[in-house]
Write an enzyme that holds these catalytic residues in place. Structure first.
Site, PDB file in Angstrom:
ATOM      1  N   HIS A 262      -2.735   7.642   6.924  1.00  0.00           N
ATOM      2  CA  HIS A 262      -2.946   6.491   6.042  1.00  0.00           C
ATOM      3  C   HIS A 262      -4.315   5.855   6.313  1.00  0.00           C
ATOM      4  O   HIS A 262      -5.070   5.590   5.382  1.00  0.00           O
ATOM      5  CB  HIS A 262      -1.825   5.474   6.267  1.00  0.00           C
ATOM      6  CG  HIS A 262      -1.861   4.299   5.356  1.00  0.00           C
ATOM      7  ND1 HIS A 262      -1.580   4.396   4.008  1.00  0.00           N
ATOM      8  CD2 HIS A 262      -2.152   2.992   5.588  1.00  0.00           C
ATOM      9  CE1 HIS A 262      -1.680   3.196   3.454  1.00  0.00           C
ATOM     10  NE2 HIS A 262      -2.031   2.330   4.378  1.00  0.00           N
TER      11      HIS A 262
ATOM     12  N   HIS B 106      -9.831   2.366  -0.453  1.00  0.00           N
ATOM     13  CA  HIS B 106      -8.377   2.168  -0.396  1.00  0.00           C
ATOM     14  C   HIS B 106      -7.865   1.809  -1.784  1.00  0.00           C
ATOM     15  O   HIS B 106      -8.126   0.717  -2.299  1.00  0.00           O
ATOM     16  CB  HIS B 106      -8.070   1.047   0.599  1.00  0.00           C
ATOM     17  CG  HIS B 106      -6.621   0.901   0.922  1.00  0.00           C
ATOM     18  ND1 HIS B 106      -5.648   1.760   0.440  1.00  0.00           N
ATOM     19  CD2 HIS B 106      -5.950  -0.025   1.688  1.00  0.00           C
ATOM     20  CE1 HIS B 106      -4.473   1.386   0.894  1.00  0.00           C
ATOM     21  NE2 HIS B 106      -4.630   0.315   1.642  1.00  0.00           N
TER      22      HIS B 106
ATOM     23  N   CYS C 183       0.816  -1.228   0.000  1.00  0.00           N
ATOM     24  CA  CYS C 183       0.000   0.000   0.000  1.00  0.00           C
ATOM     25  C   CYS C 183       0.844   1.269   0.000  1.00  0.00           C
ATOM     26  O   CYS C 183       0.328   2.355  -0.269  1.00  0.00           O
ATOM     27  CB  CYS C 183      -0.944  -0.003   1.203  1.00  0.00           C
ATOM     28  SG  CYS C 183      -1.954  -1.493   1.295  1.00  0.00           S
TER      29      CYS C 183
END
Length: 330
Positions: A192, A232, A60
């Site tokens: 995040h 996401h 990620c």
């Protein structure tokens, strides 16, 4: 105009972690180029870029890892400018099922970041690119990278998929000391925060310890959670957060986080109110926005982004260019 980069010492640094297009190509295997890193080489070939090319896969954190390395390549004179890209396209249901098996996918399809009922994230897509240049060469400036850095968790007794509060805290502490910036004076951070119980709690603990424990802080640190708005985008998510920061600089408004109803009791800073989730459109009055990013497996990246005081006006939306544009209509 990408054509203006032809023949120049321009680098191409991109981040991604799932090449689901490979699986889609396999439906007709004759269409699939049979050599590795097709994505890395196609763009420099098409636009005739002469600088170095790199693909970063740190899960990620991939696109932010690419940006971090591009920043230092530019700073040390290895390139004249860098095209930094990230992409995430969801075409393979098996990857979503694997995330679900790891209890990382929200059962109701919402990223409830920082919320008591957070049960994972919804996957989303993004294809995003920025041109990173030295200020003196830039025709337009939307923001300036003050400093960035990265590290890795290393071994963790909890397992590879569990983030490390110590690694994230140490990363931030060293960066702000090097940048000579007092974190207690910063108003807002783009975190995040994916909406998982483990990830959100660990990240907020590290941020709390760096930004909120100093007695000089006189108001709560505002926490932005882009993934509550768009889901996401995994490997591309870091650059998506940078785009959000640019919009905040342009409008001087912080958009609200969605799907936040009740404070997660495991997040100390929210409970003691030294930190506050942005739940309504809020004025932005600071000069910098820190952006935090980490990836499944242990890669961490933190970046300090400075406002350029650029403002949006109606004239900015006029399109006068021969470059073809893709317009997506819902």
């Amino acid at each position: 105009d990408p054509a203006s980069l032809r023949g120049s010492n321009s680098g191409f640094y991109y981040g991604s972690c799932f090449h689901e297009t490979d699986n889609a190509f396999n439906e007709n295997i004759s269409n699939l180029p049979r050599y590795k890193n097709i994505y890395t080489t196609q763009i420099p070939y098409f636009f005739d870029l002469k600088g170095p090319i790199f693909h970063y896969d740190t899960a990620c954190a991939a696109s932010f890892s690419a940006l971090n390395e591009a920043f230092y390549a530019l700073r040390h004179g290895l390139v004249d400018q860098v095209l930094v890209c990230g992409f995430n396209v969801c075409l393979n249901v098996m990857i979503s099922l694997q995330f679900a098996d790891l209890k990382m996918i929200s059962k109701i399809g919402l990223s409830r970041c920082l919320d008591k009922q957070a049960d994972g994230f919804s996957r989303s897509e993004a294809v995003i690119s920025i041109l990173l240049q030295r200020r003196k060469h830039a025709r337009r400036v939307y923001g300036t990278i003050v400093l960035s850095t990265s590290n890795t968790d290393g071994y963790k007794i909890q397992g590879i998929n569990f983030p490390s509060v110590d690694a994230q805290r140490n990363l931030m502490a060293k960066l702000y000391a090097k940048a000579n910036i007092d974190p207690s004076k910063i108003d807002y951070i783009e975190a995040h925060t994916t909406g998982t119980q483990a990830g959100d709690s660990v990240e907020m603990k590290a941020i709390h310890d760096i930004f909120c424990k100093d007695k000089n802080r006189d108001k709560p640190l505002l926490i932005g959670c882009l993934k509550s708005n768009m889901g996401h985008a995994e490997g591309a998510s870091g650059l998506c957060a940078l785009a959000k920061a640019i919009l905040i600089f342009q409008t001087l408004k912080i958009p609200r986080n969605l799907h936040f109803d009740e404070v997660n009791p495991n997040i100390e800073g929210l409970v003691n109110k030294s930190m506050k989730a942005v739940t309504e459109i809020t004025d932005f009055n600071d000069e910098v926005i820190p952006l935090n990013c980490f990836g499944f497996g242990g890669s961490n990246v933190h970046l300090i982004f400075r406002n350029h005081k650029y403002r949006l006006s109606s004239d900015n939306y006029k399109i006068c260019t021969p470059i073809p544009r893709l317009v997506i209509v819902c």
